[in-house]
Design a protein around this motif. Structure first.
Motif, mmCIF file in Angstrom:
data_model
loop_
_atom_site.group_PDB
_atom_site.id
_atom_site.type_symbol
_atom_site.label_atom_id
_atom_site.label_comp_id
_atom_site.label_asym_id
_atom_site.label_seq_id
_atom_site.Cartn_x
_atom_site.Cartn_y
_atom_site.Cartn_z
ATOM 1 N N ASP A 148 0.810 -1.221 0.000
ATOM 2 C CA ASP A 148 0.000 0.000 0.000
ATOM 3 C C ASP A 148 0.845 1.274 0.000
ATOM 4 O O ASP A 148 0.305 2.374 0.072
ATOM 5 N N SER A 149 2.161 1.126 -0.093
ATOM 6 C CA SER A 149 3.042 2.288 -0.003
ATOM 7 C C SER A 149 3.059 3.086 -1.301
ATOM 8 O O SER A 149 2.857 2.549 -2.397
ATOM 9 N N ALA A 150 3.327 4.363 -1.162
ATOM 10 C CA ALA A 150 3.482 5.227 -2.332
ATOM 11 C C ALA A 150 4.679 4.774 -3.162
ATOM 12 O O ALA A 150 4.648 4.831 -4.393
ATOM 13 N N GLU A 151 5.723 4.293 -2.493
ATOM 14 C CA GLU A 151 6.919 3.852 -3.192
ATOM 15 C C GLU A 151 6.607 2.703 -4.149
ATOM 16 O O GLU A 151 7.080 2.686 -5.286
ATOM 17 N N TYR A 152 5.797 1.758 -3.685
ATOM 18 C CA TYR A 152 5.433 0.613 -4.522
ATOM 19 C C TYR A 152 4.594 1.073 -5.712
ATOM 20 O O TYR A 152 4.850 0.696 -6.855
ATOM 21 N N ARG A 153 3.620 1.907 -5.455
ATOM 22 C CA ARG A 153 2.745 2.409 -6.519
ATOM 23 C C ARG A 153 3.543 3.217 -7.543
ATOM 24 O O ARG A 153 3.418 3.014 -8.748
ATOM 25 N N ILE A 154 4.385 4.104 -7.067
ATOM 26 C CA ILE A 154 5.186 4.947 -7.959
ATOM 27 C C ILE A 154 6.215 4.116 -8.714
ATOM 28 O O ILE A 154 6.494 4.366 -9.891
ATOM 29 N N ALA A 155 6.791 3.110 -8.054
ATOM 30 C CA ALA A 155 7.756 2.232 -8.728
ATOM 31 C C ALA A 155 7.106 1.558 -9.929
ATOM 32 O O ALA A 155 7.682 1.530 -11.021
ATOM 33 N N LYS A 156 5.904 1.047 -9.736
ATOM 34 C CA LYS A 156 5.221 0.370 -10.846
ATOM 35 C C LYS A 156 4.932 1.339 -11.981
ATOM 36 O O LYS A 156 5.116 1.011 -13.155
ATOM 37 N N GLU A 157 4.507 2.517 -11.647
ATOM 38 C CA GLU A 157 4.190 3.511 -12.677
ATOM 39 C C GLU A 157 5.454 3.999 -13.391
ATOM 40 O O GLU A 157 5.528 3.999 -14.619
ATOM 41 N N ALA A 158 6.448 4.417 -12.603
ATOM 42 C CA ALA A 158 7.677 4.971 -13.191
ATOM 43 C C ALA A 158 8.433 3.920 -13.991
ATOM 44 O O ALA A 158 8.914 4.194 -15.100
ATOM 45 N N LYS A 213 14.431 10.272 -11.445
ATOM 46 C CA LYS A 213 13.479 10.717 -10.412
ATOM 47 C C LYS A 213 13.030 9.549 -9.539
ATOM 48 O O LYS A 213 12.934 9.683 -8.327
ATOM 49 N N TYR A 214 12.777 8.420 -10.169
ATOM 50 C CA TYR A 214 12.361 7.225 -9.440
ATOM 51 C C TYR A 214 13.429 6.795 -8.433
ATOM 52 O O TYR A 214 13.124 6.483 -7.285
ATOM 53 N N MET A 215 14.686 6.782 -8.873
ATOM 54 C CA MET A 215 15.751 6.362 -7.961
ATOM 55 C C MET A 215 15.881 7.314 -6.774
ATOM 56 O O MET A 215 16.076 6.867 -5.642
ATOM 57 N N PHE A 256 13.474 9.131 -5.492
ATOM 58 C CA PHE A 256 12.291 8.882 -4.670
ATOM 59 C C PHE A 256 12.444 7.592 -3.868
ATOM 60 O O PHE A 256 12.125 7.548 -2.681
ATOM 61 N N LEU A 257 12.943 6.539 -4.507
ATOM 62 C CA LEU A 257 13.132 5.268 -3.820
ATOM 63 C C LEU A 257 14.165 5.392 -2.698
ATOM 64 O O LEU A 257 13.972 4.872 -1.599
ATOM 65 N N LEU A 258 15.251 6.099 -2.965
ATOM 66 C CA LEU A 258 16.299 6.265 -1.955
ATOM 67 C C LEU A 258 15.869 7.156 -0.804
ATOM 68 O O LEU A 258 16.315 6.971 0.323
ATOM 69 N N ASP A 259 14.999 8.110 -1.068
ATOM 70 C CA ASP A 259 14.515 9.031 -0.032
ATOM 71 C C ASP A 259 13.377 8.374 0.750
ATOM 72 O O ASP A 259 12.218 8.776 0.675
ATOM 73 N N LYS A 260 13.720 7.389 1.535
ATOM 74 C CA LYS A 260 12.748 6.583 2.275
ATOM 75 C C LYS A 260 11.854 7.415 3.190
ATOM 76 O O LYS A 260 10.668 7.156 3.316
ATOM 77 N N THR A 261 12.407 8.427 3.822
ATOM 78 C CA THR A 261 11.624 9.224 4.778
ATOM 79 C C THR A 261 10.771 10.291 4.091
ATOM 80 O O THR A 261 9.897 10.874 4.718
ATOM 81 N N GLY A 262 11.054 10.561 2.826
ATOM 82 C CA GLY A 262 10.294 11.572 2.110
ATOM 83 C C GLY A 262 10.651 12.997 2.482
ATOM 84 O O GLY A 262 9.913 13.934 2.179
#
Length: 190
Positions: A46-56, A109-111, A113-119
């Motif tokens: 349910d994480s934004a990271e998972y959703r964005i990873a699939k899209e990006a 951008k994806y990388m 976002f993925l690396l910035d775990k805390t946002g």
């Protein structure tokens, strides 16, 4: 080592470490599916990271196929599509940070976002370590790499990488022929 051989070595590292996840010596859709599962395990379904990873990464895949095969990304992509190491290297030979292909920009951008775990819009050593483990990097190598590339313009260590510094480091990785350049360590120590 010649400058072209050094660049190729860096491009191959990204190919084999971050894209050829199933280790079949080519990039195919299965590599992306495996990556999605790893991100789901790390951050949750349910994480934004998972959703964005699939899209990006869907955009990255389509862009790769368009760049290498000339496929129309609006058409049905053949299920057996794949990218070879030679096609990958050819793409990066023409890389221009000022005129990136859209998929390259999405991947950058994806990388971040993925690396910035805390946002918090910064990457620290712990966040870098967490993500690099997904791709098989040891904690020791991740710590060493972060120390090498997390430096300011004067060469002094910094604790946090912002987006601007990340873009600079990214571009240095993909274009620099200076083996001592900090950006060369973005995807691990040599």
């Amino acid at each position: 080592m010649s400058s072209q051989a050094f660049l190729r070595k860096k491009w191959e590292r990204v190919f084999y470490t971050f894209f050829d996840i199933n280790r079949n010596r080519k990039i195919d859709w299965n590599d992306f599916e495996i990556t999605f599962e790893k991100i789901k395990d790390l951050r949750g379904e349910d994480s934004a990271e998972y959703r964005i990873a699939k899209e990006a990464m869907g955009m990255v895949w389509n862009g790769l196929l368009q760049n290498t095969k000339g496929l129309d990304i609006m058409a049905q992509i053949p299920a057996d599509s794949e990218i070879t190491i030679e096609e990958w290297v050819t793409i990066w030979k023409s890389y221009n940070p000022k005129h990136m292909h859209m998929w390259q920009w999405e991947y950058l951008k994806y990388m971040f976002f993925l690396l910035d775990k805390t946002g918090d819009k910064f990457i620290d050593n712990e966040e870098y370590r967490d993500v690099m483990q997904i791709y098989g990097m040891s904690l020791q190598d991740a710590d060493k790499a972060f120390k090498m590339f997390a430096v300011n313009e004067k060469g002094r260590r910094i604790e946090l990488i912002d987006y601007g510094q990340f873009v600079k480091t990214w571009n240095e990785y993909f274009t620099s022929t200076d083996e001592r350049a900090p950006g060369n360590f973005l995807f691990g120590p040599w």
